[in-house]
Design an enzyme around this catalytic site. Sequence first.
Site, PDB file in Angstrom:
ATOM      1  CD  GLU A 193      -3.325  -1.147   1.898  1.00 55.52           C
ATOM      2  OE1 GLU A 193      -2.811  -0.179   2.929  1.00 55.52           O
ATOM      3  OE2 GLU A 193      -4.080  -1.800   1.806  1.00 55.52           O
ATOM      4  CD  GLU A 235      -3.845  -5.956   3.049  1.00 57.81           C
ATOM      5  OE1 GLU A 235      -4.645  -5.271   3.635  1.00 57.81           O
ATOM      6  OE2 GLU A 235      -2.663  -5.730   2.919  1.00 57.81           O
TER       7      GLU A 235
HETATM    8  O1  AHR Z   1      -4.981  -6.102   6.850  1.00 58.89           O
HETATM    9  C1  AHR Z   1      -4.850  -4.966   7.673  1.00 58.89           C
HETATM   10  C2  AHR Z   1      -4.214  -3.719   7.214  1.00 58.89           C
HETATM   11  O2  AHR Z   1      -5.079  -3.526   6.009  1.00 58.89           O
HETATM   12  C3  AHR Z   1      -2.976  -4.064   6.464  1.00 58.89           C
HETATM   13  O3  AHR Z   1      -1.792  -3.982   7.164  1.00 58.89           O
HETATM   14  C4  AHR Z   1      -3.051  -2.830   5.444  1.00 58.89           C
HETATM   15  O4  AHR Z   1      -1.882  -3.317   4.169  1.00 58.89           O
HETATM   16  C5  AHR Z   1      -4.089  -2.736   4.932  1.00 58.89           C
HETATM   17  O5  AHR Z   1      -4.619  -1.371   5.084  1.00 58.89           O
END
Ligand code: AHR
Length: 490
Positions: free
Chosen positions: A172, A291
């Site tokens: 990110e 994610e």
């Molecule tokens: O999964 C939780 C968090 O969400 C992770 O650390 C990050 O990459 C995202 O914002």
Amino acid sequence: MRAKIFADRAFPIGEIDPRLYGSFIEHLGRAVYGGIYEPDHPTADEEGFRKDVLDLVKKLGVPIVRYPGGNFVSGYRWEDGTGDKAKRPRRAELAWNSIETNQVGIDEFQSWAKKADSQVMMAVNLGTGTPREAGDLVEYCNFPGGTELSDRRRKNGFEKPFGIRTWCLGNEMDGPWQIGHKTAEEYGRAACEAAKIMKLADPSIEVIACGSSHSGMPTFGTWEMEVLDRCYEQVDYLSLHSYYGNRSNDTAEYLGCCRDMDEFIRSVEAICDAMKAVKRSDKTMYLSFDEWNVWFHSNDADKQIAPWQVAPPLLEDIYTFEDALVVGCLLITLLKHADRVKIACLAQLVNVIAPIMTENGGKAWAQTIFWPFLQASAHARGKAMLTRVECPSCQAGKYGEMPSVEAIAVENGGELTVLAVNRSLEEDAELEPDLRGWGNLTLLEHSRLYCDDLKAVNTAADPERVKPEAGDGKTLRRHSWNLLRYRFEQ
Ligand code: AHR
């Protein structure tokens, strides 16, 4: 209502990469300490891994696990988690305001992954870390021997290389919250150089560049273009992240949120293809949705947690039955894009926004979202088929009018699997499968997840409140997730 589900053997979408059923373990909250690792737990093995958790992970069928972050990775020094455990530093972990003891690092995690029948998807630090440090980590993990770094691994007890094939170039990096946040230009250059160095250390690896943290980011679109402009030929995948939640307690709208995921994937595909044309490249960029999940229940509680604790109970969403329906719709959406989305990680795996929960020193159990993931992972492997549903539509708030039934058919060896969610809150659907080209189909199983109470949850005291039950093969009950398995003659 009636729901006619059409699929034709002549119209596949594409092969499903097993890594579509990946997950994620970050050094965050109790994911590692108290989750996968708890040396004092009654079920702990000789390395301190909880066997009760390992059993649930193996049941879930997770072929690859992203590690060690997440936001955590952007401040991480990978060498902290290698070698003699007694000498490892305790550090202030700045992404989650916690204390990191480093009792688990890549040395241990790769061993855990083998025990979980899984592979490691390793993320390198491109926030505060450099491309050279990323290359060093590849050398430590994958170089056979005869160099300082690979011999260090061997001295640490690992004669054979770890053989980690899939690598994330940071996390990110478009997000202002990220430690070492970069502009697209800065990140695109860093990703290009890191990928180059890492692939020189091991040409067999594949690397993933960071796309946007979600489709609502102000830089979404231009970030992808500018990053890919700088590293298109060096990288193999572009990432997408997205979390959903029923913040306004509007279940009809919430059950439509997979439309956002669908449009996000379509937009990123289009951007990648535009860049392919601009670059006159032969290479198709694949996507890694590394994610995705529901995340909102724990947001307020997390604000009350005191900083600088070891393994505080952060991001411990307790999932409801309706969350499981949303996870089911999101899985169907990923499968509809199986031709381009080759990797996806349910974020995360244990305790932290996870399908598996534990008590420190106590039980481990399956949350509601465990079940659609398990059933898809177990039975929707092989070839995703173009699937059309004819049924009445329903209103999903800001997502607009949507079909009441969401479905995908998958040819899996000698079986045809249909996954379907009936998102209508009122009406059951009479199922009319029109599955063409597979000859005679025999129904092997209809399993469904259904509960009258949309807010029902599984807890340590009542771990089986929401679990699959047998269906009649004909009815998709109102607000239900369904797995139908048919055998066909080859
Ligand atoms: O999964 C939780 C968090 O969400 C992770 O650390 C990050 O990459 C995202 O914002």
